[in-house]
Scaffold this active site. Structure first.
Site, short mmCIF file in Angstrom:
data_model
loop_
_atom_site.label_atom_id
_atom_site.label_comp_id
_atom_site.label_asym_id
_atom_site.label_seq_id
_atom_site.Cartn_x
_atom_site.Cartn_y
_atom_site.Cartn_z
N GLY A 61 -17.52 7.69 -0.59
CA GLY A 61 -16.48 6.67 -0.79
C GLY A 61 -16.55 6.14 -2.22
N THR A 87 -14.71 -1.01 -4.44
CA THR A 87 -15.12 -2.26 -3.79
C THR A 87 -15.41 -3.32 -4.86
N GLU A 114 -9.77 1.17 -3.28
CA GLU A 114 -9.56 1.27 -4.74
C GLU A 114 -10.75 0.73 -5.52
N ARG A 159 -4.90 0.34 -8.88
CA ARG A 159 -5.66 -0.92 -9.03
C ARG A 159 -4.82 -1.97 -9.76
N SER A 189 0.84 -1.21 0.00
CA SER A 189 0.00 0.00 0.00
C SER A 189 0.87 1.25 0.00
P1 TGC Z 1 -18.18 8.41 -14.74
O1 TGC Z 1 -19.17 9.36 -15.36
O2 TGC Z 1 -18.33 6.96 -14.99
O3 TGC Z 1 -16.71 8.83 -15.14
C1 TGC Z 1 -16.26 10.17 -15.23
C2 TGC Z 1 -15.27 10.21 -16.38
O4 TGC Z 1 -14.15 9.40 -16.07
C3 TGC Z 1 -14.03 8.32 -17.03
N1 TGC Z 1 -13.62 7.13 -16.26
C4 TGC Z 1 -12.35 6.75 -16.19
N2 TGC Z 1 -11.25 7.20 -16.80
C5 TGC Z 1 -10.08 6.60 -16.53
N3 TGC Z 1 -10.02 5.55 -15.67
C6 TGC Z 1 -11.10 5.06 -15.03
N4 TGC Z 1 -10.98 4.05 -14.17
C7 TGC Z 1 -12.35 5.67 -15.27
N5 TGC Z 1 -13.61 5.47 -14.83
C8 TGC Z 1 -14.38 6.37 -15.45
C9 TGC Z 1 -15.40 8.21 -17.66
O5 TGC Z 1 -15.31 7.65 -18.95
C10 TGC Z 1 -15.83 9.66 -17.70
O6 TGC Z 1 -15.11 10.29 -18.74
P2 TGC Z 1 -15.72 11.53 -19.57
O7 TGC Z 1 -14.72 11.81 -20.61
O8 TGC Z 1 -17.04 11.02 -20.07
O9 TGC Z 1 -15.88 12.63 -18.57
O10 TGC Z 1 -18.16 8.75 -13.18
P3 TGC Z 1 -19.13 8.32 -12.00
O11 TGC Z 1 -19.25 9.47 -11.08
O12 TGC Z 1 -20.41 7.72 -12.56
O13 TGC Z 1 -18.31 7.19 -11.22
C11 TGC Z 1 -17.98 6.00 -11.73
C12 TGC Z 1 -17.35 5.07 -10.65
C13 TGC Z 1 -18.40 4.64 -9.62
C14 TGC Z 1 -16.89 3.85 -11.41
C15 TGC Z 1 -16.18 5.77 -9.95
O14 TGC Z 1 -16.63 6.81 -9.17
C16 TGC Z 1 -15.37 4.83 -9.08
O15 TGC Z 1 -14.46 4.17 -9.59
N6 TGC Z 1 -15.64 4.75 -7.74
C17 TGC Z 1 -14.81 4.02 -6.81
C18 TGC Z 1 -14.01 4.98 -5.96
C19 TGC Z 1 -12.64 4.47 -5.62
O16 TGC Z 1 -12.14 3.52 -6.19
N7 TGC Z 1 -11.98 5.14 -4.70
C20 TGC Z 1 -10.63 4.85 -4.39
C21 TGC Z 1 -10.02 5.92 -3.52
S1 TGC Z 1 -8.25 5.82 -3.39
C22 TGC Z 1 -7.95 4.45 -2.50
O17 TGC Z 1 -8.77 3.69 -2.15
C23 TGC Z 1 -6.52 4.24 -2.19
S2 TGC Z 1 -6.20 2.81 -1.32
C24 TGC Z 1 -4.55 2.92 -1.53
C25 TGC Z 1 -3.74 1.90 -0.87
O18 TGC Z 1 -3.51 2.01 0.34
O19 TGC Z 1 -3.20 1.02 -1.61
P1 FAD Z 2 -19.29 2.91 0.63
O1 FAD Z 2 -19.12 3.59 -0.68
O2 FAD Z 2 -20.11 3.57 1.68
O3 FAD Z 2 -19.90 1.45 0.34
C1 FAD Z 2 -20.47 0.63 1.38
C2 FAD Z 2 -21.00 -0.64 0.72
O4 FAD Z 2 -22.01 -0.30 -0.25
C3 FAD Z 2 -19.92 -1.39 -0.05
O5 FAD Z 2 -20.16 -2.78 0.07
C4 FAD Z 2 -20.14 -0.97 -1.48
O6 FAD Z 2 -19.70 -1.91 -2.43
C5 FAD Z 2 -21.66 -0.84 -1.51
N1 FAD Z 2 -22.12 0.06 -2.57
C6 FAD Z 2 -21.87 1.39 -2.71
N2 FAD Z 2 -22.44 1.87 -3.82
C7 FAD Z 2 -23.04 0.81 -4.42
C8 FAD Z 2 -23.81 0.65 -5.61
N3 FAD Z 2 -24.04 1.67 -6.46
N4 FAD Z 2 -24.31 -0.58 -5.90
C9 FAD Z 2 -24.06 -1.63 -5.09
N5 FAD Z 2 -23.34 -1.55 -3.93
C10 FAD Z 2 -22.85 -0.34 -3.61
N6 FAD Z 2 -9.22 6.52 -0.08
C11 FAD Z 2 -8.42 7.51 -0.57
O7 FAD Z 2 -8.90 8.46 -1.19
N7 FAD Z 2 -7.07 7.48 -0.36
C12 FAD Z 2 -6.46 6.48 0.33
O8 FAD Z 2 -5.23 6.46 0.47
C13 FAD Z 2 -7.28 5.44 0.86
N8 FAD Z 2 -6.72 4.45 1.63
C14 FAD Z 2 -7.53 3.55 2.27
C15 FAD Z 2 -6.97 2.67 3.21
C16 FAD Z 2 -7.79 1.78 3.90
C17 FAD Z 2 -7.20 0.88 4.94
C18 FAD Z 2 -9.19 1.72 3.61
C19 FAD Z 2 -10.07 0.72 4.30
C20 FAD Z 2 -9.75 2.60 2.70
C21 FAD Z 2 -8.93 3.55 2.03
N9 FAD Z 2 -9.48 4.49 1.17
C22 FAD Z 2 -8.69 5.49 0.64
C23 FAD Z 2 -10.93 4.59 0.99
C24 FAD Z 2 -11.51 3.55 0.05
O9 FAD Z 2 -11.23 3.85 -1.28
C25 FAD Z 2 -13.04 3.48 0.28
O10 FAD Z 2 -13.22 2.86 1.54
C26 FAD Z 2 -13.76 2.74 -0.80
O11 FAD Z 2 -13.73 3.44 -2.03
C27 FAD Z 2 -15.23 2.44 -0.44
O12 FAD Z 2 -15.86 3.56 0.11
P2 FAD Z 2 -16.66 3.45 1.51
O13 FAD Z 2 -15.77 2.76 2.49
O14 FAD Z 2 -17.12 4.83 1.85
O15 FAD Z 2 -17.87 2.51 1.24
#
Ligand code: TGC
Ligand code: FAD
Length: 389
Positions: free
Chosen positions: A142, A370, A368, A248, A96
């Protein structure tokens, strides 16, 4: 204990380049010497082994696939993936750290920053002299980051940030935060340095998972940063989502390392643990579990190998990254849980790595994106119909 030799049921070493294998073996040795001996202590005490960071820098493991002109190693993406695999064999928290530093801090600076920002930050982040974090997630946003509340407002030659980020890896120890905020309704990336007035990063406590990793809140209260700290080429949600693809990708490889070490532990244990006068590995029900584990590891490896080659060729689609992240996290967690079963009661002890990996993988499956979100990303790709709302 026997030295870890990896799991290679399909002779993938035949398709890796010599320099990819060299990188993998170097990181394997680094993990053996620097992570394995200390990780259980850090996990117990809930601390990150920060003193390994300069060594990771020396080995070129930070921003490893970025160009050499910025002090990075310029590795190809398969070598980068193997780095992630080996680091996570040690602990998901160590992977991470490297994922965030590389894919979520150095990559956005490289991709969306200007030359001055790149020249200043990338070499320092590559050596580990500086540590970074990535703030996208908020308490109420999230899976759906587009709704974020954090705002930037232009005030003369400053931007003023207000809002809160949550669950941010490296937050408390970071020198620089890449923060995503809305400016006039559009999402942009901003660089916020540690110590900036109005910015605090308290550590989140009480985790049962990723205990050897720092997780923090980032709080911005009228936090003023110079206008030069905007990442000028960032525009819209697509920019942070592009960064997520990098992380990812690393996770898809990384969790294979965790799965491999769990499988290895279970396999060794099954050959030496005697019940009913026989090694438990001689029972069909145990062999079924081992066959399941090695098969899923092999499928995950093949997915990653192809993913890496496509990334290097520039043909990779982000939905393919989602598929690999979703699949490999799911099966790595199942493998860790199955390994725990094979070890019986011993499986809960920290003498073995399996319970720590199983607990870590709960987070890795969630962050990154769910499992459910990646399901919907693939679902949208194959049907053309979005089912997020
Ligand atoms: P949506 O309308 O689908 O997309 C907006 C624009 O972005 C484009 N797009 C992407 N482009 C590049 N890479 C991707 N993966 C992309 N996904 C979508 C899309 O084509 C669009 O482009 P344009 O030109 O039309 O504007 O946006 P939405 O608001 O409907 O959301 C889509 C969704 C749900 C898939 C997105 O919000 C999402 O992936 N949610 C998950 C959030 C997430 O993964 N958070 C992670 C936070 S960081 C973290 O967890 C770090 S952990 C680090 C560690 O410790 O290792
Ligand atoms: P929520 O979005 O509230 O989701 C709760 C549940 O509902 C999940 O099971 C989810 O799959 C489900 N759900 C949500 N929407 C839908 C839907 N449309 N349909 C069906 N099911 C749905 N974030 C950063 O920005 N930077 C970081 O460095 C980072 N590091 C992290 C480190 C750790 C240890 C953890 C645990 C998380 C970290 N995150 C970070 C945040 C992480 O990306 C979020 O926890 C993750 O994106 C999910 O968001 P949430 O926890 O708010 O869950």
């Amino acid at each position: 204990m026997a030295k870890f030799r990896g799991v290679d049921y399909f002779n993938l070493d035949e398709v890796f380049e010599q320099d990819e294998i060299l990188v993998r073996d170097t990181v394997r040795e680094f993990v053996e010497d620097n992570v394995i001996p200390v990780i259980e202590k850090h996990n117990r005490e809930c601390t990150f082994p920060k003193d390994i960071v300069p060594k990771m820098g020396e080995l070129g493991l930070l921003g490893a696939s970025l160009p050499e002109e910025y002090g990075c190693a310029g590795m190809n993406n398969v070598a980068y993936g193997l780095v992630m695999q080996e680091l996570e064999r040690g602990d998901s928290g160590v992977r991470s750290f490297a994922s965030v530093q590389s894919g979520l801090v150095m990559y956005p600076i490289f991709r969306f920053g200007n030359e001055e920002q790149k020249k200043y930050w990338l070499p320092k982040l590559a050596t580990g002299e500086k540590i970074g974090c990535f703030g996208l997630t908020e308490p109420d946003f999230g899976s759906n980051p587009s709704g974020m509340k954090t705002r930037a407002q232009k005030k003369g030659d400053r931007y003023v940030l207000n809002g809160t980020k949550m669950w941010i890896t490296n937050g408390t120890i970071a020198d620089i935060a890449v923060v995503w905020a809305k400016l006039d309704g559009d999402i942009h990336g901003f660089l916020v340095e540690k110590g900036t007035k109005g910015f605090t990063a308290p550590e989140m406590k009480g985790k049962h998972s990723l205990r050897a990793s720092v997780t923090s809140e980032l709080v911005f209260e009228d936090c003023e940063i110079p206008v030069e700290n905007l990442l000028p080429k960032s525009a819209g949600l697509k920019s942070p989502l592009m960064c997520l693809n990098q992380a990812r990708y690393g996770i898809a490889w990384g969790v294979l390392g965790a799965a491999m070490t769990c499988y290895d532990s279970a396999l060794n244990y099954s050959k030496t643990r005697i019940q009913f006068d026989k090694p438990i590995g001689s029972f069909q029900l145990i062999q079924e579990k081992l066959a399941y584990m090695v098969t899923e590891i092999t499928k995950g490896q093949l997915l990653c190998w192809k993913l890496g080659r496509m990334k290097d060729a520039g043909t990779l689609r982000h939905t393919q990254v989602s598929m690999a992240k979703r699949n490999n996290c799911y099966y790595a967690l199942e493998i860790a849980r199955t390994a725990r079963e094979i070890l019986g009661a011993n499986g809960i002890l920290d003498e073995y790595p399996v319970m720590r990996h199983a607990a870590n993988l709960e987070s890795v499956k969630t962050y990154e994106g769910t499992h459910e979100i990646h399901t919907l990303i693939i679902g949208q790709d194959v049907t053309g119909l979005a089912a997020f709302t």
